[in-house]
Structures are given as C-alpha cells and as structure tokens.
Design a protein around this motif. Sequence first.
Motif, PDB file in Angstrom:
ATOM      1  N   ARG A 206       0.824  -1.219   0.000  1.00  0.00           N
ATOM      2  CA  ARG A 206       0.000   0.000   0.000  1.00  0.00           C
ATOM      3  C   ARG A 206       0.856   1.265   0.000  1.00  0.00           C
ATOM      4  NH1 ARG A 206      -1.741  -1.794   5.556  1.00  0.00           N
ATOM      5  NH2 ARG A 206      -0.093  -0.957   6.832  1.00  0.00           N
ATOM      6  N   LEU A 207       2.085   1.215   0.484  1.00  0.00           N
ATOM      7  CA  LEU A 207       2.986   2.363   0.408  1.00  0.00           C
ATOM      8  C   LEU A 207       3.258   2.711  -1.045  1.00  0.00           C
ATOM      9  CD1 LEU A 207       6.003   2.293   2.891  1.00  0.00           C
ATOM     10  CD2 LEU A 207       4.388   4.128   2.460  1.00  0.00           C
ATOM     11  N   LEU A 208       3.482   1.705  -1.864  1.00  0.00           N
ATOM     12  CA  LEU A 208       3.728   1.948  -3.276  1.00  0.00           C
ATOM     13  C   LEU A 208       2.477   2.493  -3.950  1.00  0.00           C
ATOM     14  CD1 LEU A 208       5.821  -1.202  -4.147  1.00  0.00           C
ATOM     15  CD2 LEU A 208       6.642   1.115  -3.751  1.00  0.00           C
ATOM     16  N   ALA A 209       1.324   2.001  -3.547  1.00  0.00           N
ATOM     17  CA  ALA A 209       0.075   2.475  -4.129  1.00  0.00           C
ATOM     18  C   ALA A 209      -0.208   3.911  -3.723  1.00  0.00           C
ATOM     19  CB  ALA A 209      -1.077   1.567  -3.695  1.00  0.00           C
ATOM     20  N   ALA A 210       0.381   4.383  -2.622  1.00  0.00           N
ATOM     21  CA  ALA A 210       0.156   5.744  -2.146  1.00  0.00           C
ATOM     22  C   ALA A 210       0.956   6.765  -2.951  1.00  0.00           C
ATOM     23  CB  ALA A 210       0.523   5.848  -0.666  1.00  0.00           C
ATOM     24  N   GLY A 211       1.674   6.334  -3.970  1.00  0.00           N
ATOM     25  CA  GLY A 211       2.392   7.262  -4.822  1.00  0.00           C
ATOM     26  C   GLY A 211       3.825   7.486  -4.406  1.00  0.00           C
ATOM     27  N   LEU A 212       4.404   6.584  -3.670  1.00  0.00           N
ATOM     28  CA  LEU A 212       5.794   6.722  -3.262  1.00  0.00           C
ATOM     29  C   LEU A 212       6.667   5.802  -4.087  1.00  0.00           C
ATOM     30  CD1 LEU A 212       5.321   6.696   0.606  1.00  0.00           C
ATOM     31  CD2 LEU A 212       5.691   8.671  -0.846  1.00  0.00           C
ATOM     32  N   THR A 213       7.812   6.284  -4.436  1.00  0.00           N
ATOM     33  CA  THR A 213       8.810   5.472  -5.120  1.00  0.00           C
ATOM     34  C   THR A 213       9.826   5.071  -4.077  1.00  0.00           C
ATOM     35  OG1 THR A 213       8.505   6.774  -7.111  1.00  0.00           O
ATOM     36  CG2 THR A 213      10.532   5.491  -6.964  1.00  0.00           C
ATOM     37  N   MET A 214      10.384   3.902  -4.203  1.00  0.00           N
ATOM     38  CA  MET A 214      11.413   3.465  -3.271  1.00  0.00           C
ATOM     39  C   MET A 214      12.742   3.378  -3.989  1.00  0.00           C
ATOM     40  SD  MET A 214       9.941   3.065  -0.492  1.00  0.00           S
ATOM     41  CE  MET A 214       8.705   2.320   0.495  1.00  0.00           C
ATOM     42  N   VAL A 215      13.769   3.922  -3.372  1.00  0.00           N
ATOM     43  CA  VAL A 215      15.134   3.750  -3.844  1.00  0.00           C
ATOM     44  C   VAL A 215      15.744   2.743  -2.889  1.00  0.00           C
ATOM     45  CG1 VAL A 215      17.344   4.896  -4.220  1.00  0.00           C
ATOM     46  CG2 VAL A 215      15.227   6.118  -4.698  1.00  0.00           C
ATOM     47  N   THR A 216      16.215   1.621  -3.430  1.00  0.00           N
ATOM     48  CA  THR A 216      16.704   0.557  -2.561  1.00  0.00           C
ATOM     49  C   THR A 216      18.155   0.242  -2.834  1.00  0.00           C
ATOM     50  OG1 THR A 216      16.062  -1.159  -4.104  1.00  0.00           O
ATOM     51  CG2 THR A 216      14.426  -0.520  -2.457  1.00  0.00           C
ATOM     52  N   SER A 217      18.826  -0.213  -1.812  1.00  0.00           N
ATOM     53  CA  SER A 217      20.201  -0.673  -1.939  1.00  0.00           C
ATOM     54  C   SER A 217      20.536  -1.488  -0.710  1.00  0.00           C
ATOM     55  CB  SER A 217      21.136   0.536  -2.054  1.00  0.00           C
ATOM     56  OG  SER A 217      22.469   0.103  -2.136  1.00  0.00           O
ATOM     57  N   LEU A 218      21.026  -2.685  -0.895  1.00  0.00           N
ATOM     58  CA  LEU A 218      21.424  -3.562   0.201  1.00  0.00           C
ATOM     59  C   LEU A 218      20.340  -3.696   1.267  1.00  0.00           C
ATOM     60  CD1 LEU A 218      25.127  -2.446   0.562  1.00  0.00           C
ATOM     61  CD2 LEU A 218      24.230  -4.423  -0.658  1.00  0.00           C
ATOM     62  N   GLY A 219      19.104  -3.829   0.833  1.00  0.00           N
ATOM     63  CA  GLY A 219      18.015  -4.053   1.770  1.00  0.00           C
ATOM     64  C   GLY A 219      17.510  -2.806   2.446  1.00  0.00           C
ATOM     65  N   MET A 220      18.079  -1.629   2.132  1.00  0.00           N
ATOM     66  CA  MET A 220      17.624  -0.381   2.727  1.00  0.00           C
ATOM     67  C   MET A 220      16.763   0.331   1.698  1.00  0.00           C
ATOM     68  SD  MET A 220      21.243   0.717   4.370  1.00  0.00           S
ATOM     69  CE  MET A 220      20.634   2.155   5.205  1.00  0.00           C
ATOM     70  N   ALA A 221      15.809   1.125   2.154  1.00  0.00           N
ATOM     71  CA  ALA A 221      14.959   1.837   1.216  1.00  0.00           C
ATOM     72  C   ALA A 221      14.737   3.257   1.695  1.00  0.00           C
ATOM     73  CB  ALA A 221      13.617   1.121   1.063  1.00  0.00           C
ATOM     74  N   VAL A 222      14.545   4.138   0.740  1.00  0.00           N
ATOM     75  CA  VAL A 222      14.277   5.533   1.019  1.00  0.00           C
ATOM     76  C   VAL A 222      13.029   5.905   0.240  1.00  0.00           C
ATOM     77  CG1 VAL A 222      15.162   7.877   0.784  1.00  0.00           C
ATOM     78  CG2 VAL A 222      16.733   5.997   1.302  1.00  0.00           C
ATOM     79  N   GLU A 223      12.080   6.537   0.906  1.00  0.00           N
ATOM     80  CA  GLU A 223      10.852   6.946   0.237  1.00  0.00           C
ATOM     81  C   GLU A 223      11.107   8.207  -0.581  1.00  0.00           C
ATOM     82  OE1 GLU A 223       7.742   7.484   3.076  1.00  0.00           O
ATOM     83  OE2 GLU A 223       8.130   5.563   4.009  1.00  0.00           O
ATOM     84  N   VAL A 224      10.629   8.217  -1.806  1.00  0.00           N
ATOM     85  CA  VAL A 224      10.733   9.384  -2.665  1.00  0.00           C
ATOM     86  C   VAL A 224       9.305   9.749  -3.075  1.00  0.00           C
ATOM     87  CG1 VAL A 224      11.680  10.343  -4.788  1.00  0.00           C
ATOM     88  CG2 VAL A 224      12.995   8.645  -3.492  1.00  0.00           C
ATOM     89  N   PRO A 225       8.785  10.868  -2.555  1.00  0.00           N
ATOM     90  CA  PRO A 225       7.401  11.242  -2.887  1.00  0.00           C
ATOM     91  C   PRO A 225       7.221  11.466  -4.381  1.00  0.00           C
ATOM     92  CG  PRO A 225       8.282  12.594  -1.094  1.00  0.00           C
ATOM     93  CD  PRO A 225       9.426  11.811  -1.664  1.00  0.00           C
ATOM     94  N   THR A 226       6.010  11.285  -4.858  1.00  0.00           N
ATOM     95  CA  THR A 226       5.674  11.555  -6.248  1.00  0.00           C
ATOM     96  C   THR A 226       6.045  12.996  -6.570  1.00  0.00           C
ATOM     97  OG1 THR A 226       3.863   9.986  -6.144  1.00  0.00           O
ATOM     98  CG2 THR A 226       3.767  11.614  -7.917  1.00  0.00           C
ATOM     99  N   GLY A 227       6.587  13.219  -7.761  1.00  0.00           N
ATOM    100  CA  GLY A 227       6.976  14.563  -8.172  1.00  0.00           C
ATOM    101  C   GLY A 227       8.343  14.979  -7.658  1.00  0.00           C
ATOM    102  N   HIS A 228       9.074  14.041  -7.090  1.00  0.00           N
ATOM    103  CA  HIS A 228      10.415  14.290  -6.560  1.00  0.00           C
ATOM    104  C   HIS A 228      11.385  13.269  -7.133  1.00  0.00           C
ATOM    105  CE1 HIS A 228       7.907  16.320  -3.609  1.00  0.00           C
ATOM    106  NE2 HIS A 228       8.972  16.864  -3.060  1.00  0.00           N
ATOM    107  N   THR A 229      12.662  13.561  -6.968  1.00  0.00           N
ATOM    108  CA  THR A 229      13.710  12.591  -7.268  1.00  0.00           C
ATOM    109  C   THR A 229      14.872  12.860  -6.328  1.00  0.00           C
ATOM    110  OG1 THR A 229      14.891  11.470  -9.054  1.00  0.00           O
ATOM    111  CG2 THR A 229      14.953  13.875  -9.073  1.00  0.00           C
ATOM    112  N   VAL A 230      15.858  12.002  -6.392  1.00  0.00           N
ATOM    113  CA  VAL A 230      17.023  12.114  -5.517  1.00  0.00           C
ATOM    114  C   VAL A 230      18.251  12.315  -6.396  1.00  0.00           C
ATOM    115  CG1 VAL A 230      18.381  10.954  -3.746  1.00  0.00           C
ATOM    116  CG2 VAL A 230      15.908  10.621  -3.817  1.00  0.00           C
ATOM    117  N   LEU A 231      19.080  13.290  -6.009  1.00  0.00           N
ATOM    118  CA  LEU A 231      20.282  13.618  -6.776  1.00  0.00           C
ATOM    119  C   LEU A 231      21.537  13.440  -5.933  1.00  0.00           C
ATOM    120  CD1 LEU A 231      19.142  16.982  -8.451  1.00  0.00           C
ATOM    121  CD2 LEU A 231      19.141  14.699  -9.464  1.00  0.00           C
TER     122      LEU A 231
END
Length: 171
Positions: free
Chosen positions: A13-38
């Motif tokens: 349901r987190l993914l359905a709420a419009g959040l993207t996940m950036v994952t690495s080695l089992g860790m995840a960071v939420e990235v709200p819709t309309g955003h990105t990470v640089l």
Amino acid sequence: MIARTIAQWFPVRLLAAGLTMVTSLGMAVEVPTGHTVLCVDGLSKRLLVELADTPEERARGLMERDELGAFKGMWFRFERPQPAANGFWMFNTRIPLDIAFLDQSGEILTIHTMEPCLHRDPYSCPVYRSDARYSNVLEVNAGFFARHGVTPGSRVRPANDAVECGPESEE
C-alpha cells in the motif's frame, strides 16, 4: 541474503500511495511523487528535489515558500537546451536561494546566490542568468553550494539506487 525486494521490506500500500522506493542492500528511502534524488560531487548525502518539468511548474518554482529543508531543493528540467539569455528571478520568493545552471551531462556551468525580490512589480526584480546554454537548473538554500564546496565544474547526477552518494563509479 542482504538485498531483499521492496515487497519484503514495505507493505504494497505504500507503493500504491504514490511513493517510489530507492533501494540498496536491503535499505529503502521513500521518494514522494513529483520528486527525485540527486547526487552532487563532493557530497555524501543525497539531495531530495521537487521536479519542475512543465512550464507551469517552472514558472511557479519555489515561490511563496517560507522554508526549504537542508538537503532539499528544486530541479528544473527542460526538454531542450535553453539560451543563456533565459534567466530566473525571485519574484514572490521568500527565501534566499542558490541557483546552479547545468549542461546536459550534469556539469554545473554557473552558480549564483539569489535574494528574495520585495518589489511589487516583477519586472523590477533582478534576473539571474547562466554564462552558457543550459539544460537543467538546481535551486537549493542560499549558501548550500559554498558550504559544501560545490563549484562550476562539479557534477549533479540522479542517485539511482545509491543510499549514499560517493564518487561516480567508472563503468
């Protein structure tokens, strides 16, 4: 196994709420819709930025904001390179900002520190321009680039799956 799928770590349901996940080695960071990470050269911490992709989003920018988080900003992306004559102003922008103009490869061409414009007439506000054609613009809090040693020639790139930024890997 260290790396797990997103579904193993977070409810669907987190993914359905419009959040993207950036994952690495089992860790995840939420990235709200309309955003990105640089990632920015010289910074180990990632920068969460709002995307300004449409003419309306770019025109509004960071107007009427009272604050901007320490490692947050706005990334203006253009479909084609912009002439150096096309600039940015601070009309109705309440917080001082740094602006970096970038080429298509993510190299910073020009950096300015911009102060809020208090004029009622937008055409009385200073215009901040690049020294050369640019494809993207990054705005962050004033002083951010100087505090972190970011200068023209530094590079900005999408974080991809990196939880922390570091030297760009040679592939």
